[in-house]
Design a protein around this motif. Structure first.
Motif, PDB file in Angstrom:
ATOM      1  N   VAL A 463     -38.092  15.375 -21.677  1.00 61.38           N
ATOM      2  CA  VAL A 463     -37.564  14.027 -21.469  1.00 61.38           C
ATOM      3  C   VAL A 463     -37.274  13.357 -22.804  1.00 61.38           C
ATOM      4  O   VAL A 463     -36.208  12.770 -23.016  1.00 61.38           O
ATOM      5  CB  VAL A 463     -38.575  13.187 -20.663  1.00 61.38           C
ATOM      6  CG1 VAL A 463     -38.021  11.788 -20.415  1.00 61.38           C
ATOM      7  CG2 VAL A 463     -38.922  13.870 -19.351  1.00 61.38           C
ATOM      8  N   VAL A 464     -38.229  13.451 -23.731  1.00 62.36           N
ATOM      9  CA  VAL A 464     -38.073  12.815 -25.037  1.00 62.36           C
ATOM     10  C   VAL A 464     -36.844  13.390 -25.747  1.00 62.36           C
ATOM     11  O   VAL A 464     -36.021  12.658 -26.318  1.00 62.36           O
ATOM     12  CB  VAL A 464     -39.339  13.024 -25.878  1.00 62.36           C
ATOM     13  CG1 VAL A 464     -39.164  12.411 -27.263  1.00 62.36           C
ATOM     14  CG2 VAL A 464     -40.548  12.403 -25.174  1.00 62.36           C
ATOM     15  N   GLU A 465     -36.700  14.703 -25.724  1.00 65.77           N
ATOM     16  CA  GLU A 465     -35.564  15.348 -26.382  1.00 65.77           C
ATOM     17  C   GLU A 465     -34.241  14.892 -25.789  1.00 65.77           C
ATOM     18  O   GLU A 465     -33.275  14.605 -26.521  1.00 65.77           O
ATOM     19  CB  GLU A 465     -35.691  16.870 -26.260  1.00 65.77           C
ATOM     20  CG  GLU A 465     -36.849  17.453 -27.046  1.00 65.77           C
ATOM     21  CD  GLU A 465     -37.232  18.855 -26.596  1.00 65.77           C
ATOM     22  OE1 GLU A 465     -38.286  19.353 -27.024  1.00 65.77           O
ATOM     23  OE2 GLU A 465     -36.467  19.453 -25.814  1.00 65.77           O
ATOM     24  N   ALA A 466     -34.183  14.800 -24.467  1.00 74.17           N
ATOM     25  CA  ALA A 466     -32.935  14.416 -23.812  1.00 74.17           C
ATOM     26  C   ALA A 466     -32.540  12.984 -24.179  1.00 74.17           C
ATOM     27  O   ALA A 466     -31.362  12.696 -24.440  1.00 74.17           O
ATOM     28  CB  ALA A 466     -33.076  14.550 -22.302  1.00 74.17           C
ATOM     29  N   LEU A 478     -32.627  20.272 -30.082  1.00 77.63           N
ATOM     30  CA  LEU A 478     -33.899  19.659 -30.438  1.00 77.63           C
ATOM     31  C   LEU A 478     -35.010  20.308 -29.634  1.00 77.63           C
ATOM     32  O   LEU A 478     -34.909  20.440 -28.416  1.00 77.63           O
ATOM     33  CB  LEU A 478     -33.848  18.150 -30.165  1.00 77.63           C
ATOM     34  CG  LEU A 478     -35.134  17.332 -30.364  1.00 77.63           C
ATOM     35  CD1 LEU A 478     -35.704  17.533 -31.749  1.00 77.63           C
ATOM     36  CD2 LEU A 478     -34.865  15.854 -30.100  1.00 77.63           C
ATOM     37  N   ASP A 479     -36.053  20.751 -30.315  1.00 80.29           N
ATOM     38  CA  ASP A 479     -37.224  21.355 -29.679  1.00 80.29           C
ATOM     39  C   ASP A 479     -38.453  20.775 -30.349  1.00 80.29           C
ATOM     40  O   ASP A 479     -38.756  21.097 -31.497  1.00 80.29           O
ATOM     41  CB  ASP A 479     -37.175  22.879 -29.831  1.00 80.29           C
ATOM     42  CG  ASP A 479     -38.408  23.567 -29.248  1.00 80.29           C
ATOM     43  OD1 ASP A 479     -39.326  22.872 -28.784  1.00 80.29           O
ATOM     44  OD2 ASP A 479     -38.452  24.815 -29.289  1.00 80.29           O
ATOM     45  N   THR A 545     -31.526  20.140 -16.541  1.00 82.82           N
ATOM     46  CA  THR A 545     -30.765  19.208 -15.717  1.00 82.82           C
ATOM     47  C   THR A 545     -31.531  17.895 -15.588  1.00 82.82           C
ATOM     48  O   THR A 545     -32.709  17.803 -15.908  1.00 82.82           O
ATOM     49  CB  THR A 545     -30.548  19.791 -14.314  1.00 82.82           C
ATOM     50  OG1 THR A 545     -31.835  19.873 -13.659  1.00 82.82           O
ATOM     51  CG2 THR A 545     -29.926  21.176 -14.381  1.00 82.82           C
ATOM     52  N   GLY A 546     -30.853  16.879 -15.096  1.00 89.74           N
ATOM     53  CA  GLY A 546     -31.503  15.597 -14.904  1.00 89.74           C
ATOM     54  C   GLY A 546     -32.686  15.688 -13.959  1.00 89.74           C
ATOM     55  O   GLY A 546     -33.731  15.062 -14.191  1.00 89.74           O
TER      56      GLY A 546
END
Length: 563
Positions: A463-466, A478-479, A545-546
């Motif tokens: 979630v944070v990355e998205a 981003l990982d 995906t969302g």
């Protein structure tokens, strides 16, 4: 008989290119005078720097100041049996340099693999392998570099180094800083630091360097390929700047000038780098007409970090992260380079990153633990975001001179990133072009977000990355979770990085898998995701995906509440 993996775990051998390179046994090796291994670094077309440490007597332990002066011999050969010796010589060492040995071997052939060893009173060191750089201006078909940073002894074992040592296809290993950590012993550590206190004295720094160089995987990697290194902050003290550091306290820990000098002396003694105290760590290595590598020093000359990101000082022209002389050296080198690819060894991120207010407090706290004091606002003031004038000067030079092929290779932030560098971040990508790219390797062992949150990897971090990628369209990958290493391939067609994730940083025999692969096609200064790695392995991490992101966040929050 030990098998190859068992032998690697004990540091007794590493097989590279079909040749077995011997290594010292770590345990019970008091009679081995070269018990800290061998290393090489800073390869030039006609020379390379060799390193080792002699233990001439039982009391001459690192940092002790004991033991007399010694003459150590060295040999460089075309073959591992040393039947075809290319050069040999002798070096004097003693307690004044903690019995470390450096030999700058010259008159070598360009683009050539060599084997080397040291000798003293009938004892011979482990055998190392090194490689000179291609001749200036020569055509080069391919280079492969290991890229690593942030290797905290207490947080895990160095399996990442073992995997790189086993490859046998690396021309160079680039270590981007935090090679070691200054912290004292921590409860719950996988393996405790020696000495068990925070490093502040010359003895402390020497002992800590020595401890890290007893690691069998690190010894194996140093013996397998030359290194190009730079420091970040933990080689001296956290969040260091020219006049102090976040965790340096005067007068209890002495003056900063004294402490920094001690850390730099130990670094000069124990690292395979052409650097002596009082000199310049930033330097440039060339690899034919294909690439050059500019290694930066972003701690020695920088202004103090501002107190918070709202401080207007982040845009102050008088504040600097590089120092004027180094900034001029960097921009001049980038704009006048004759090599196709301009690689920059860069210890902290240069890409602008905004942290959206949609993240909750717990998520922001976890990110702050990794990247620095962001306090839920746009900037991490310890990286180039806190020194925007210097960054603008670099990007403006690239844009105004039409430079293509600049790739920043970065560590520090305990996470993997692939970003484009827009000349104008506020209008990107609707207008304006990318003038460079940045590839950030994750930590070898140091904590990242899932460690701070005590959550399974690839859950809440998704979630944070998205959200971060949505707020920063120039961020393509981003990982925040993985520990491991990267491999960089440089060819006339592209620069390409593969990110590798360890299964378990606490396991010295941990497996590793590719998580992502991105490339910069020649002439584009843009990133493309590649579906397969250099080893033919399909990367495991796909874009979520969302629905997956929402489910991951619900599961992670439920685990937090359960605790």
């Amino acid at each position: 008989m030990m098998n190859r993996r068992q032998a690697l775990r004990t540091g007794s051998l590493v097989a590279v290119g079909g040749v077995t390179l011997a290594g010292p046994a770590i345990a019970g090796g008091a009679e081995q005078p070269f018990r800290h291994g061998v290393a090489s670094g800073d390869p030039l077309p006609d020379s390379v720097l060799l390193w080792t440490r002699l233990t001439p007597s039982a009391d001459a332990t690192p940092g002790s100041g004991r033991g007399g002066e010694s003459i150590v011999g060295w040999e460089v050969a075309h073959d591992a049996d040393f039947r075809r010796v290319a050069a040999r010589g002798r070096v004097r060492t003693g307690p004044q340099r903690d019995h470390t040995v450096k030999a700058d071997v010259t008159a070598l052939d360009p683009d050539t693999w060599y084997y080397y060893r040291f000798s003293w009173r009938g004892s011979t060191s482990p055998v190392g392998r090194t490689r000179t750089a291609p001749a200036v201006g020569s055509e080069v078909a391919r280079l492969r570099f290991g890229v690593v940073s942030c290797s905290n002894w207490q947080a895990g074992h160095f399996a990442a180094y073992r995997h790189l040592a086993e490859r046998g296809d690396l021309d160079l290993v680039i270590h981007l800083g935090d090679y070691l950590y200054e912290y004292g012993a921590e409860s719950g550590a996988v393996r405790p630091h020696d000495p068990p206190v925070e490093m502040t004295t010359l003895e402390h720094y020497r002992r800590r360097h020595a401890q890290y160089k007893t690691d069998p995987a690190l010894q194996a990697l140093h013996a397998a390929a030359p290194f190009a290194v730079t420091w970040d902050d933990h080689e001296s003290a956290n969040n260091a700047w020219a006049g102090g550091a976040e965790n340096h306290t005067e007068p209890d820990e002495g003056t900063w000038v004294e402490r920094r000098a001690k850390s730099q002396q130990a670094y000069a003694e124990w690292m395979p780098v052409r650097y002596e105290p009082g000199g310049k760590l930033y330097r440039r290595l060339t690899f034919g007409s294909l690439a050059e590598l500019s290694m930066l020093d972003l701690r020695s000359y920088r202004s103090e970090q501002v107190a918070h990101p709202f401080d207007g000082g982040v845009h102050d022209d008088e504040r600097t992260i590089t120092g004027k002389e180094q900034l001029d050296w960097l921009t001049s080198g980038l704009t006048t380079a004759t090599s196709q690819w301009k690689l920059v060894g860069n210890s902290v991120m240069i890409s602008p990153v905004q942290f959206p207010s949609t993240l909750n407090t717990r998520e922001l706290e976890a990110i702050a633990d990794v990247v620095g004091p962001i306090e839920g606002v746009p900037y991490n003031v310890d990286q180039w975001d806190g020194y925007t004038s210097d960054r603008a000067a670099v990007l403006r030079s690239l844009r105004d001179h039409g430079v293509s092929g600049a790739v920043f290779l970065t560590g520090d932030i305990h996470s993997g990133w692939a970003t484009e560098l827009p000349a104008d971040p506020l209008t990107y990508p609707l207008s304006g072009d990318s003038v460079a790219t940045e590839l950030v390797c994750t930590s070898v062992t140091s904590d990242n977000i899932d460690d701070y949150l005590n959550l399974p990897p690839r859950t809440l971090s998704l979630v944070v990355e998205a959200v971060i990628k949505l707020a920063n369209p120039h961020v393509k990958y981003l990982d925040f979770d993985s520990h491991g290493f990267s491999v960089l391939e440089v060819t006339p067609a592209h620069v390409r990085m593969d990110w590798f994730r360890l299964a378990d940083r606490a396991d010295p025999a941990s497996a590793a898998e590719v998580t992502a692969s991105y490339r910069v096609p020649a002439g584009t200064d843009r990133l493309e995701r590649t579906p397969r790695s250099m080893d033919g392995v399909t990367p495991r991490h796909e874009a979520a995906t969302g629905h997956e992101l929402a489910a991951a966040r619900r599961q992670a929050l439920a685990r937090q509440e359960a605790r």
